[in-house]
Design a protein around this motif. Structure first.
Motif, PDB file in Angstrom:
ATOM      1  N   GLU A 134      33.133 -16.854  24.267  1.00 46.01           N
ATOM      2  CA  GLU A 134      33.907 -16.678  23.062  1.00 46.01           C
ATOM      3  C   GLU A 134      34.855 -15.409  23.229  1.00 46.01           C
ATOM      4  N   THR A 135      34.290 -14.496  24.377  1.00 50.45           N
ATOM      5  CA  THR A 135      34.929 -13.055  24.112  1.00 50.45           C
ATOM      6  C   THR A 135      35.182 -12.664  25.750  1.00 50.45           C
ATOM      7  N   GLU A 136      36.121 -11.738  25.741  1.00 53.70           N
ATOM      8  CA  GLU A 136      36.352 -11.046  27.122  1.00 53.70           C
ATOM      9  C   GLU A 136      35.870  -9.754  27.345  1.00 53.70           C
ATOM     10  N   ASN A 137      35.133  -9.494  25.992  1.00 51.47           N
ATOM     11  CA  ASN A 137      35.086  -8.001  25.863  1.00 51.47           C
ATOM     12  C   ASN A 137      33.322  -7.467  26.073  1.00 51.47           C
ATOM     13  N   LEU A 138      32.749  -8.439  27.020  1.00 53.64           N
ATOM     14  CA  LEU A 138      31.493  -8.042  27.487  1.00 53.64           C
ATOM     15  C   LEU A 138      31.388  -7.801  28.812  1.00 53.64           C
ATOM     16  N   ASP A 139      30.550  -7.663  29.461  1.00 50.37           N
ATOM     17  CA  ASP A 139      30.526  -7.214  30.995  1.00 50.37           C
ATOM     18  C   ASP A 139      30.284  -8.546  31.979  1.00 50.37           C
ATOM     19  N   ARG A 140      30.274  -9.758  31.251  1.00 51.28           N
ATOM     20  CA  ARG A 140      30.036 -10.830  32.113  1.00 51.28           C
ATOM     21  C   ARG A 140      30.883 -11.903  31.426  1.00 51.28           C
ATOM     22  N   VAL A 141      30.915 -13.095  32.356  1.00 46.25           N
ATOM     23  CA  VAL A 141      31.736 -14.353  31.823  1.00 46.25           C
ATOM     24  C   VAL A 141      30.749 -15.246  31.637  1.00 46.25           C
ATOM     25  N   GLN A 142      30.985 -16.324  31.103  1.00 46.75           N
ATOM     26  CA  GLN A 142      29.912 -17.404  30.726  1.00 46.75           C
ATOM     27  C   GLN A 142      29.452 -18.027  32.130  1.00 46.75           C
ATOM     28  N   GLY A 143      28.023 -17.788  31.911  1.00 45.11           N
ATOM     29  CA  GLY A 143      27.425 -18.267  33.173  1.00 45.11           C
ATOM     30  C   GLY A 143      26.872 -17.238  34.307  1.00 45.11           C
ATOM     31  N   GLU A 144      27.484 -16.036  33.946  1.00 43.73           N
ATOM     32  CA  GLU A 144      26.889 -15.096  34.824  1.00 43.73           C
ATOM     33  C   GLU A 144      25.840 -14.256  34.356  1.00 43.73           C
ATOM     34  N   ALA A 145      24.661 -14.052  35.034  1.00 44.44           N
ATOM     35  CA  ALA A 145      23.467 -13.603  34.764  1.00 44.44           C
ATOM     36  C   ALA A 145      23.009 -14.193  33.557  1.00 44.44           C
ATOM     37  N   HIS A 146      23.099 -15.476  33.743  1.00 43.95           N
ATOM     38  CA  HIS A 146      22.402 -16.421  32.514  1.00 43.95           C
ATOM     39  C   HIS A 146      21.038 -15.987  32.211  1.00 43.95           C
ATOM     40  N   LEU A 147      20.543 -15.788  31.153  1.00 44.03           N
ATOM     41  CA  LEU A 147      19.067 -15.844  30.686  1.00 44.03           C
ATOM     42  C   LEU A 147      18.548 -17.033  30.043  1.00 44.03           C
ATOM     43  N   ASN A 148      17.717 -17.900  30.740  1.00 42.95           N
ATOM     44  CA  ASN A 148      17.361 -19.089  30.183  1.00 42.95           C
ATOM     45  C   ASN A 148      16.142 -18.943  29.420  1.00 42.95           C
ATOM     46  N   GLU A 149      15.451 -19.962  28.799  1.00 42.29           N
ATOM     47  CA  GLU A 149      14.589 -19.554  27.684  1.00 42.29           C
ATOM     48  C   GLU A 149      13.337 -18.952  28.219  1.00 42.29           C
ATOM     49  N   HIS A 150      12.879 -19.211  29.562  1.00 47.74           N
ATOM     50  CA  HIS A 150      11.754 -18.401  29.983  1.00 47.74           C
ATOM     51  C   HIS A 150      11.981 -16.860  30.242  1.00 47.74           C
ATOM     52  N   ARG A 151      13.080 -16.790  30.734  1.00 46.47           N
ATOM     53  CA  ARG A 151      13.597 -15.193  30.910  1.00 46.47           C
ATOM     54  C   ARG A 151      13.758 -14.432  29.463  1.00 46.47           C
ATOM     55  N   PHE A 152      14.328 -15.094  28.824  1.00 44.47           N
ATOM     56  CA  PHE A 152      14.491 -14.470  27.272  1.00 44.47           C
ATOM     57  C   PHE A 152      13.046 -14.284  26.504  1.00 44.47           C
ATOM     58  N   ARG A 153      12.232 -15.140  26.944  1.00 47.67           N
ATOM     59  CA  ARG A 153      10.994 -14.956  26.093  1.00 47.67           C
ATOM     60  C   ARG A 153      10.079 -13.853  26.927  1.00 47.67           C
ATOM     61  N   GLN A 154      10.464 -13.885  27.970  1.00 45.07           N
ATOM     62  CA  GLN A 154       9.572 -12.726  29.020  1.00 45.07           C
ATOM     63  C   GLN A 154      10.191 -11.289  28.340  1.00 45.07           C
ATOM     64  N   LEU A 155      11.475 -11.322  28.222  1.00 47.90           N
ATOM     65  CA  LEU A 155      12.215  -9.984  27.724  1.00 47.90           C
ATOM     66  C   LEU A 155      11.775  -9.547  26.456  1.00 47.90           C
ATOM     67  N   ILE A 156      11.654 -10.792  25.369  1.00 47.35           N
ATOM     68  CA  ILE A 156      11.081 -10.453  24.102  1.00 47.35           C
ATOM     69  C   ILE A 156       9.628  -9.685  24.191  1.00 47.35           C
ATOM     70  N   MET A 157       8.999 -10.469  24.971  1.00 44.27           N
ATOM     71  CA  MET A 157       7.427 -10.070  25.035  1.00 44.27           C
ATOM     72  C   MET A 157       7.294  -8.558  25.690  1.00 44.27           C
ATOM     73  N   ASP A 158       8.236  -8.150  26.544  1.00 44.40           N
ATOM     74  CA  ASP A 158       8.164  -7.023  27.320  1.00 44.40           C
ATOM     75  C   ASP A 158       8.637  -5.741  26.108  1.00 44.40           C
ATOM     76  N   ASP A 159       9.481  -6.273  25.768  1.00 44.10           N
ATOM     77  CA  ASP A 159      10.473  -5.117  24.775  1.00 44.10           C
ATOM     78  C   ASP A 159       9.144  -5.038  23.542  1.00 44.10           C
ATOM     79  N   SER A 160       8.533  -5.996  23.166  1.00 47.58           N
ATOM     80  CA  SER A 160       7.655  -5.455  21.883  1.00 47.58           C
ATOM     81  C   SER A 160       6.662  -4.787  22.325  1.00 47.58           C
ATOM     82  N   GLU A 161       6.211  -4.695  23.610  1.00 52.13           N
ATOM     83  CA  GLU A 161       5.168  -3.763  24.098  1.00 52.13           C
ATOM     84  C   GLU A 161       5.603  -2.341  24.435  1.00 52.13           C
ATOM     85  N   LYS A 162       6.937  -2.189  24.525  1.00 52.99           N
ATOM     86  CA  LYS A 162       7.669  -0.652  24.920  1.00 52.99           C
ATOM     87  C   LYS A 162       7.997  -0.058  23.730  1.00 52.99           C
ATOM     88  N   ALA A 163       7.417   1.164  23.349  1.00 53.06           N
ATOM     89  CA  ALA A 163       7.899   1.871  22.182  1.00 53.06           C
ATOM     90  C   ALA A 163       9.636   2.409  22.210  1.00 53.06           C
TER      91      ALA A 163
END
Length: 138
Positions: free
Chosen positions: A36-65
């Motif tokens: 929807e935008t041209e104002n982010l650092d990537r275009v659609q499909g680049e550096a895609h985060l699938n469900e598994h990668r998002f889940r891991q990112l959320i869990m990692d972030d919740s453990e780091k203050a």
């Protein structure tokens, strides 16, 4: 973190911490935002985060203050997210990488029209000042 609830123009908004169960919807929302935008650092499909990668990112972030991952819901659906990644290194503790993604608003009361941050000195910064045709300088 306790969720914050807002109602504007009959739309209920909730800002809350991301949860592992949000991973699938976040992957879909990020994919859509990238297209929807041209104002982010990537275009659609680049550096895609699938469900598994998002889940891991959320869990990692919740453990780091020094990290914070928030989602914004509009009427029960994720409409955007923000993520702040700090450093655990003492000499870099004052630095953070911050990102925000918000879906285009379609008849939702313009939730994203005014997105303003205030720094520690009280200076206001309008994130979308250049993008908003109705921007009225602060």
């Amino acid at each position: 973190m306790n969720p914050s609830v807002y109602t504007k123009r009959d739309v209920n908004y909730i800002i809350r911490a991301a949860e592992p169960e949000d991973a699938k919807e976040l992957s879909e929302v990020r994919w859509k935002i990238d297209g929807e935008t041209e104002n982010l650092d990537r275009v659609q499909g680049e550096a895609h985060l699938n469900e598994h990668r998002f889940r891991q990112l959320i869990m990692d972030d919740s453990e780091k203050a020094c990290n914070l991952f928030l989602v914004a819901e509009a009427d029960g659906k994720i409409a955007g997210f923000s993520r702040c990644e700090g450093s655990s290194l003492q000499r870099l503790a004052h630095q953070a990488e911050f990102g925000v993604g918000v879906l285009q608003i379609e008849n939702r009361g313009h939730a994203g029209r005014n997105f303003i941050f205030h720094d520690q000195d009280g200076n206001a910064f309008d994130v979308w000042s250049e993008l908003s045709p109705s921007y009225r300088g602060i």
